[in-house]
Design an enzyme around this catalytic site. Structure first.
Site, PDB file in Angstrom:
ATOM      1  N   LYS A  22       0.831  -1.203   0.000  1.00  0.00           N
ATOM      2  CA  LYS A  22       0.000   0.000   0.000  1.00  0.00           C
ATOM      3  C   LYS A  22       0.863   1.250   0.000  1.00  0.00           C
ATOM      4  CE  LYS A  22      -3.700  -0.365   2.531  1.00  0.00           C
ATOM      5  NZ  LYS A  22      -4.284  -0.549   3.881  1.00  0.00           N
ATOM      6  N   ARG A  91      -2.722   3.648   8.500  1.00  0.00           N
ATOM      7  CA  ARG A  91      -3.124   2.490   7.714  1.00  0.00           C
ATOM      8  C   ARG A  91      -2.086   1.374   7.743  1.00  0.00           C
ATOM      9  NH1 ARG A  91      -4.510   4.905   1.867  1.00  0.00           N
ATOM     10  NH2 ARG A  91      -5.794   3.014   1.777  1.00  0.00           N
ATOM     11  N   GLY A 100      -8.154  -6.471   4.317  1.00  0.00           N
ATOM     12  CA  GLY A 100      -9.020  -6.485   5.489  1.00  0.00           C
ATOM     13  C   GLY A 100      -8.520  -7.293   6.673  1.00  0.00           C
ATOM     14  N   MET A 102      -5.728  -6.693   8.523  1.00  0.00           N
ATOM     15  CA  MET A 102      -5.112  -5.905   9.590  1.00  0.00           C
ATOM     16  C   MET A 102      -5.943  -4.639   9.811  1.00  0.00           C
ATOM     17  SD  MET A 102      -1.096  -6.507   8.879  1.00  0.00           S
ATOM     18  CE  MET A 102      -1.165  -5.958   7.207  1.00  0.00           C
ATOM     19  N   ARG A 335      -3.545  -1.360  -6.320  1.00  0.00           N
ATOM     20  CA  ARG A 335      -2.711  -2.569  -6.312  1.00  0.00           C
ATOM     21  C   ARG A 335      -3.088  -3.388  -7.532  1.00  0.00           C
ATOM     22  NH1 ARG A 335      -5.899  -4.399  -1.215  1.00  0.00           N
ATOM     23  NH2 ARG A 335      -7.870  -4.842  -2.210  1.00  0.00           N
ATOM     24  N   HIS A 451      -9.625 -30.067   8.200  1.00  0.00           N
ATOM     25  CA  HIS A 451      -9.577 -31.499   7.903  1.00  0.00           C
ATOM     26  C   HIS A 451     -10.341 -31.813   6.619  1.00  0.00           C
ATOM     27  CE1 HIS A 451     -11.097 -35.667   8.266  1.00  0.00           C
ATOM     28  NE2 HIS A 451      -9.859 -35.901   8.694  1.00  0.00           N
ATOM     29  N   ARG A 571       1.616 -48.531 -15.829  1.00  0.00           N
ATOM     30  CA  ARG A 571       1.547 -49.534 -14.745  1.00  0.00           C
ATOM     31  C   ARG A 571       0.944 -50.807 -15.321  1.00  0.00           C
ATOM     32  NH1 ARG A 571      -1.030 -45.176 -13.126  1.00  0.00           N
ATOM     33  NH2 ARG A 571      -0.056 -43.782 -11.603  1.00  0.00           N
ATOM     34  N   ARG A 626       6.389 -50.230 -16.660  1.00  0.00           N
ATOM     35  CA  ARG A 626       6.956 -50.663 -15.377  1.00  0.00           C
ATOM     36  C   ARG A 626       6.584 -52.112 -15.119  1.00  0.00           C
ATOM     37  NH1 ARG A 626       4.986 -47.834  -9.923  1.00  0.00           N
ATOM     38  NH2 ARG A 626       3.099 -49.028 -10.369  1.00  0.00           N
ATOM     39  N   GLU A 759      13.075 -44.595  -6.084  1.00  0.00           N
ATOM     40  CA  GLU A 759      11.971 -44.322  -5.160  1.00  0.00           C
ATOM     41  C   GLU A 759      12.288 -44.772  -3.748  1.00  0.00           C
ATOM     42  OE1 GLU A 759       8.448 -46.372  -6.497  1.00  0.00           O
ATOM     43  OE2 GLU A 759       9.609 -48.005  -7.339  1.00  0.00           O
ATOM     44  N   SER A 778      13.799 -42.840 -13.315  1.00  0.00           N
ATOM     45  CA  SER A 778      12.531 -42.120 -13.197  1.00  0.00           C
ATOM     46  C   SER A 778      12.203 -42.043 -11.715  1.00  0.00           C
ATOM     47  CB  SER A 778      11.433 -42.865 -13.960  1.00  0.00           C
ATOM     48  OG  SER A 778      10.212 -42.192 -13.807  1.00  0.00           O
ATOM     49  N   GLY A 780      10.203 -41.998  -8.627  1.00  0.00           N
ATOM     50  CA  GLY A 780       8.867 -42.319  -8.137  1.00  0.00           C
ATOM     51  C   GLY A 780       8.691 -41.521  -6.860  1.00  0.00           C
ATOM     52  N   THR A 781       8.248 -40.280  -7.016  1.00  0.00           N
ATOM     53  CA  THR A 781       8.286 -39.384  -5.852  1.00  0.00           C
ATOM     54  C   THR A 781       7.204 -39.696  -4.815  1.00  0.00           C
ATOM     55  OG1 THR A 781       7.093 -37.778  -7.196  1.00  0.00           O
ATOM     56  CG2 THR A 781       9.469 -37.454  -6.943  1.00  0.00           C
ATOM     57  N   ASN A 782       6.181 -40.484  -5.194  1.00  0.00           N
ATOM     58  CA  ASN A 782       5.208 -40.866  -4.157  1.00  0.00           C
ATOM     59  C   ASN A 782       5.886 -41.781  -3.140  1.00  0.00           C
ATOM     60  OD1 ASN A 782       3.454 -39.510  -5.808  1.00  0.00           O
ATOM     61  ND2 ASN A 782       2.431 -41.343  -6.571  1.00  0.00           N
ATOM     62  N   ASP A 783       6.467 -42.878  -3.631  1.00  0.00           N
ATOM     63  CA  ASP A 783       7.162 -43.784  -2.721  1.00  0.00           C
ATOM     64  C   ASP A 783       8.386 -43.117  -2.101  1.00  0.00           C
ATOM     65  OD1 ASP A 783       5.922 -46.251  -2.234  1.00  0.00           O
ATOM     66  OD2 ASP A 783       6.264 -46.865  -4.308  1.00  0.00           O
ATOM     67  N   CYS A 846       7.901 -39.665 -12.381  1.00  0.00           N
ATOM     68  CA  CYS A 846       6.579 -40.185 -12.723  1.00  0.00           C
ATOM     69  C   CYS A 846       5.641 -40.204 -11.530  1.00  0.00           C
ATOM     70  CB  CYS A 846       6.690 -41.574 -13.355  1.00  0.00           C
ATOM     71  SG  CYS A 846       7.410 -42.797 -12.262  1.00  0.00           S
ATOM     72  N   TYR A 866      12.352 -34.857 -18.224  1.00  0.00           N
ATOM     73  CA  TYR A 866      10.900 -34.820 -18.424  1.00  0.00           C
ATOM     74  C   TYR A 866      10.156 -35.016 -17.114  1.00  0.00           C
ATOM     75  CZ  TYR A 866      10.903 -39.947 -18.108  1.00  0.00           C
ATOM     76  OH  TYR A 866      11.049 -41.236 -17.683  1.00  0.00           O
TER      77      TYR A 866
HETATM   78  P1  ADP Z   1      -7.667  -1.931   3.989  1.00  0.00           P
HETATM   79  O1  ADP Z   1      -6.283  -2.405   3.823  1.00  0.00           O
HETATM   80  O2  ADP Z   1      -8.483  -2.764   4.902  1.00  0.00           O
HETATM   81  O3  ADP Z   1      -8.336  -1.651   2.663  1.00  0.00           O
HETATM   82  P2  ADP Z   1      -7.168   0.894   4.191  1.00  0.00           P
HETATM   83  O4  ADP Z   1      -5.931   1.336   4.880  1.00  0.00           O
HETATM   84  O5  ADP Z   1      -7.111   0.882   2.719  1.00  0.00           O
HETATM   85  O6  ADP Z   1      -7.591  -0.524   4.752  1.00  0.00           O
HETATM   86  O7  ADP Z   1      -8.282   1.887   4.705  1.00  0.00           O
HETATM   87  C1  ADP Z   1      -9.612   1.573   4.958  1.00  0.00           C
HETATM   88  C2  ADP Z   1     -10.517   2.551   4.216  1.00  0.00           C
HETATM   89  O8  ADP Z   1     -10.253   3.891   4.604  1.00  0.00           O
HETATM   90  C3  ADP Z   1     -10.322   2.500   2.718  1.00  0.00           C
HETATM   91  O9  ADP Z   1     -11.573   2.601   2.110  1.00  0.00           O
HETATM   92  C4  ADP Z   1      -9.501   3.709   2.429  1.00  0.00           C
HETATM   93  O10 ADP Z   1      -9.719   4.195   1.145  1.00  0.00           O
HETATM   94  C5  ADP Z   1      -9.986   4.698   3.484  1.00  0.00           C
HETATM   95  N1  ADP Z   1      -8.924   5.655   3.822  1.00  0.00           N
HETATM   96  C6  ADP Z   1      -7.692   5.368   4.249  1.00  0.00           C
HETATM   97  N2  ADP Z   1      -6.967   6.480   4.408  1.00  0.00           N
HETATM   98  C7  ADP Z   1      -7.783   7.525   4.087  1.00  0.00           C
HETATM   99  C8  ADP Z   1      -7.591   8.937   4.044  1.00  0.00           C
HETATM  100  N3  ADP Z   1      -6.439   9.504   4.354  1.00  0.00           N
HETATM  101  N4  ADP Z   1      -8.641   9.684   3.671  1.00  0.00           N
HETATM  102  C9  ADP Z   1      -9.816   9.112   3.353  1.00  0.00           C
HETATM  103  N5  ADP Z   1     -10.059   7.792   3.371  1.00  0.00           N
HETATM  104  C10 ADP Z   1      -9.042   6.995   3.737  1.00  0.00           C
HETATM  105 MG    MG Z   2      -7.689  -0.498   1.244  1.00  0.00          MG
HETATM  106 MG    MG Z   3       6.382 -46.725  -6.372  1.00  0.00          MG
END
Ligand code: ADP
Ligand code: MG
Ligand code: MG
Length: 895
Positions: A22, A91, A100, A102, A335, A451, A571, A626, A759, A778, A780-783, A846, A866
């Protein structure tokens, strides 16, 4: 001296390791001249130091306050000043996007005094109090760890009290009251007040973002996505811009192309009078991005322009956050966007056509996992109503069956020949029989490494897990969906493991368009054409050949259609089953050489026909056959069945069938405590007279037959489970004797290379000696994986692999992706020492790893000639072998 803070103007996207994705991209956009609110980034290095020691590194806050001063100067406002305050966001942002996972805190700098200043300066009281209540809530939950649900409850109570539905209908007074309620809440929960000092708010928010790296959600996400735990997050401090200033303001998200199909166009959502995450939080209905054209034509035009700039600059699909403050557009994030498999291929092809990327870059951006997804049969959902529920697409494919709520019921119904879908809250090892019996597994809890997910993938079974909208009621034998629909046990449902969706009834299935193209060679169009182009490029650049594991002429022919350049593993065990089982019994029970020879002589022509068919399907290409590998008792009846039959006869006072008695005797003699490590592979050939000779004769005669028919057969004979050079020397002697004899009988020499599987660890460690007697290796990576780790796959996968994944012993099953540091080392040793003895030694693999994308990259780097894999994985292996030749690491951007 270490620098802990970078201004946006000083960074760029190449610094993503230090500034996080970011931060680095905000810097990059600043460099490009896009309208980015100014700010600075605290490095991941500072975060790592903080997480290691529990305190921020020396000098970090000094750097922060210097950069803050510069920011204040540029804005001509002071953080949290009582008149017209500067506000900032704090941020999170790691090197790899963890959407989302952190924390972020907006509107830092507001307090009881500055909220009035903000109201005054903006001329909008309601906006000021709206921002303040947002800060108190975000700060309270993120920094002071108060449960978000408590804030939500206070908000809901207030809205009910005032009789309004949306936040936007709350007035200034209401919002001020809400701030009070939130602050009381924080005090009650923490014994501490909401801090009024802007500097303290900033400091604590920064440290809280550092800490959020180790939050539960973030850790889980990293494990799922294989992101290392020790990278840390950067922290971006940025001047706030306000989307909540009224109807001429708002915020939105946009994609430069459709992330589902990759086709160009405008995709996104916009929400007027909104801040931050409102647009994705679903609190109010958003409008499609294109509506912005009417709402604010100028900002709309600018946005389109910036999106074009970004896509051309990043040369890829970009995902963008923006805010409009009173008619002024601000870009807040970009991004390279996640995308579906289909979109990945489409975007790669289109950007190549537009001249933005090279063919190799295009190849680097697609991947085998995505290709495999495009090959699975599809639900034809065109006429299907909405999904009953959504969950995590844990194991792809489409399955239809009756919903059953426990393992026993699944087994019972499957035994009646019915198709079932096992629906559980989560599965345990006790559910294994039900999972095996079911077409698909659906759980309401658990992620990709649960699981259910691990076991289902291991079995190639469709699985959707963590469908949290579902409430299971095993007592009443039913489950309920998010909207209250009740599904009784026995009702037919459809599970789409590729999309993570569940439907009522039987949704019809169709071959995927890619599969149709591969099977029939039909002219590719759309996505299929994009995939075909990527494959063509991969074929042009790859060094690894791709062969298939195929045991029948039909499989061989399919593999060839899919692009296989031979068979790496044919086989022979199935050639001893069915009607032929009684001949094998006869051979095992033989009391004289005559009896044994009779059995073998009867098997011979049958085997010859098998081989001739496969050699014909693979005419002109190598076919590695084989010799028989499994223990012979696998061909005999079950010991308990025999014993019961004999006991029953005796109980009726009858004479038991003498054949049964002899069989039981043989089964008893041949019983092994651990058949995987018993009399099998080359050991069988050395112990059971005539067995090798019969098989080799069948191969040799098939070669003669094919040659006489005008074909071009290339049979190779492969000896399994060799651990010592003497074993292969002895078998080789016998093989060459038979080849010479057949050559003489038919008046034309028969040449077949003779090689060995590697193998067992001992084979790898003595590969230099073994190569003296082997024309090819060849792996035989399973065994080899089983014998290197010392566990048997059938026993361990369902028993404790999910625990091992949870505990981080490994992050993918070593049966799925080759264990480089252990098994991979043995491969490396065997390649080096085998080639030292015999420089022209042909080396392949194989085991199932031959079709696994990451493992293919390893085999390329290890210098193999191969890989061989199941026919359906051949296109995947072709693509990845091509990618391995041009990229290091994994460039697959598929979501
Ligand atoms: P996340 O990684 O969860 O998307 P962000 O750091 O991008 O979190 O921020 C959460 C929201 O707040 C986003 O919608 C972002 O555009 C908005 N935001 C972050 N910084 C600012 C800012 N300086 N002014 C206005 N909106 C902001
Ligand atoms: Mg964001
Ligand atoms: Mg075998």
């Amino acid at each position: 001296m270490v620098r802990y803070v970078y201004d946006f103007a000083e960074g760029g996207r190449e610094l993503d390791g230090l500034l996080g994705g970011k931060g680095a991209n905000l810097a990059e956009m600043t460099r490009l001249g896009l309208p980015v609110p100014p700010g600075f980034v605290i490095t991941t290095e500072a975060c790592r130091a903080f997480l290691a020691t529990g305190a921020e590194p020396d000098g970090m806050f000094r750097d922060v306050s210097e950069h803050l001063s510069a920011l204040e100067e540029g804005a001509r406002r002071r953080l949290g000043h009582p008149d017209d305050p500067l506000l900032v966001s704090v941020r999170s942002g790691a090197r790899f996007s963890m959407p989302g996972m952190m924390e972020t805190v907006l509107d830092i700098g507001l307090n009881d005094a500055s909220v009035l200043g903000l109201a005054e300066a903006s001329g909008n009281e309601r906006f000021a109090w709206d921002s303040y209540r947002r800060l108190v809530q975000m700060f309270g939950s993120t920094v002071m760890s108060v449960d978000t649900a408590l804030f939500e409850r206070a908000l809901t109570t207030l809205k009910e009290d005032r009789g309004v539905r949306d936040d936007v209908h709350l007035g200034t007074e209401d919002l001020a009251e809400l701030v009070e309620a939130y602050r009381r809440l924080i005090h009650d929960e923490t014994g501490e007040g909401f801090p009024q000092s802007p500097a303290e708010q900033l400091r604590r928010a920064i440290l809280a973002v550092f800490r959020s790296w180790n939050g539960e959600r973030a850790r889980l996400y990293r494990r799922r996505e294989h992101i290392p735990d020790d990278l840390g997050t950067a922290v971006t401090v940025q001047r706030m811009v306000y989307g909540n200033l009224g109807s001429d303001s708002g915020s939105g998200v946009a994609f430069t192309r459709d992330p589902a199909t990759g086709r160009p166009g405008l995709y996104g959502d916009y929400l007027p009078d909104a801040q931050g995450e409102d647009v994705v939080a679903g609190i109010r209905n958003t409008v499609p991005l294109t509506d912005l054209q009417h709402l604010d034509p100028r900002s709309y035009r600018q946005l389109l322009e910036h999106m074009r700039t970004l896509e051309r600059h990043y040369r890829d699909l970009c995902d963008i956050e923006f805010t409009i403050e009173r008619g002024t557009l601000w870009i807040l994030q970009t991004r390279v966007g996640k995308r579906t498999a289909e979109a990945a291929f489409a975007i790669a092809a289109e950007l190549t056509d537009e001249g933005l990327i090279t063919q190799d870059e295009a190849l680097a951006r697609v991947g085998g996992d995505g290709l495999a997804r495009l090959m699975f049969p599809r639900f034809d959902t065109s006429a299907t109503p909405d999904a009953l529920a959504h969950g995590i697409p844990a194991s792809p494919g489409a399955a239809v069956g009756a919903a059953v709520l426990d393992s026993a019921e699944a087994v019972r119904r499957a035994a009646e020949g019915r198709q079932v879908i096992l629906v559980r809250q989560e599965t345990t090892p006790d559910d294994l029989p039900g999972m095996i019996a079911a077409q698909a597994v659906l759980t309401s809890r658990g992620g990709k490494t649960s699981h259910a997910a691990v076991v289902a993938r291991g079995m190639g079974k469709v699985c959707v897990c963590g469908a949290e909208e579902l409430t299971l009621d095993t007592g009443h034998r039913r489950f309920t969906t998010g909207d209250g629909t009740v599904v009784e046990e026995g009702a037919v449902i459809s599970v789409d493991g590729s999309a993570g969706a569940v439907y009522a009834g039987a949704v019809p299935l169709v071959d995927s368009p890619l599969m149709r193209h591969l099977e029939t060679g039909e002219q590719p169009a759309g996505t299929v054409r994009d995939v075909a182009r990527a494959l063509e490029r991969a074929d042009g650049v790859r060094r690894l050949e791709v062969r298939a594991n195929a045991d029948t002429p039909e499989d061989a022919a399919r593999a060839r259609r899919f692009g296989a350049q031979g068979i790496g593993l044919c086989r022979t065990e199935h050639m001893f089953l069915g009607d032929r089982r009684k001949l094998v019994e006869e051979m095992i029970l033989a009391r004289t050489d005559r009896e044994r020879e009779h059995a073998l002589d009867t098997l011979l022509p049958l085997q010859r026909q098998d081989f001739a068919g496969i050699l014909e399907a693979m005419d002109g290409l190598p076919v590695t056959i084989r010799l028989l590998d499994p223990p012979l008792h696998e061909f005999l009846p079950d010991r308990t069945d025999l014993a019961v039959r004999i006991a029953a006869a005796e109980a009726h006072g009858e004479q038991p069938d003498p054949h049964d008695t002899r069989l039981l005797d043989a089964v008893g003699r041949m019983h092994e405590a651990n058949p995987m490590l018993g009399l099998r592979g080359v050991r069988l050939g050395l112990v059971v007279p005539g067995l090798v000779a019969m098989q080799v004769r069948a191969v040799a005669e098939a070669v003669v037959e094919r040659t006489r028919a005008g074909g071009d057969p290339h049979a190779e004979i492969m000896v399994p489970l060799v651990g010592d050079v003497t074993e292969i020397r002895l078998v080789r002697g016998e093989v060459e004797g038979v080849l010479a004899a057949v050559g003489e009988e038919y008046g034309a020499p028969v040449r077949c290379p003779v090689g060995t599987m590697i193998e067992l660890p001992r084979a790898a460690l003595t590969a230099g000696r073994i190569a003296e007697e082997a024309d090819f290796f060849s792996f035989g990576t399973n065994d080899l994986t089983q014998t290197t780790w010392g566990f048997s796959r059938d026993d361990v996968e369902s028993a404790f692999f999910s625990a091992y994944l949870d505990k981080g012993v490994f992050d993918t099953s070593p049966f799925e992706t080759l264990d480089r540091s252990g098994v991979g080392r043995l491969v490396g040793i065997a390649v080096a020492e085998g080639r030292a003895t015999r420089p022209d030694l042909k080396i392949g693999v194989c085991g199932e790893h031959g079709g696994d994308p990451e493992s293919v990259h390893f085999f390329h780097a290890a210098g193999l000639d191969y890989v061989s894999c199941s026919p359906f994985r051949v296109p995947v292996a072709r693509l990845e072998a091509g990618r391995a030749a041009i990229v290091t690491g994994d460039g697959d951007t598929t979501a």
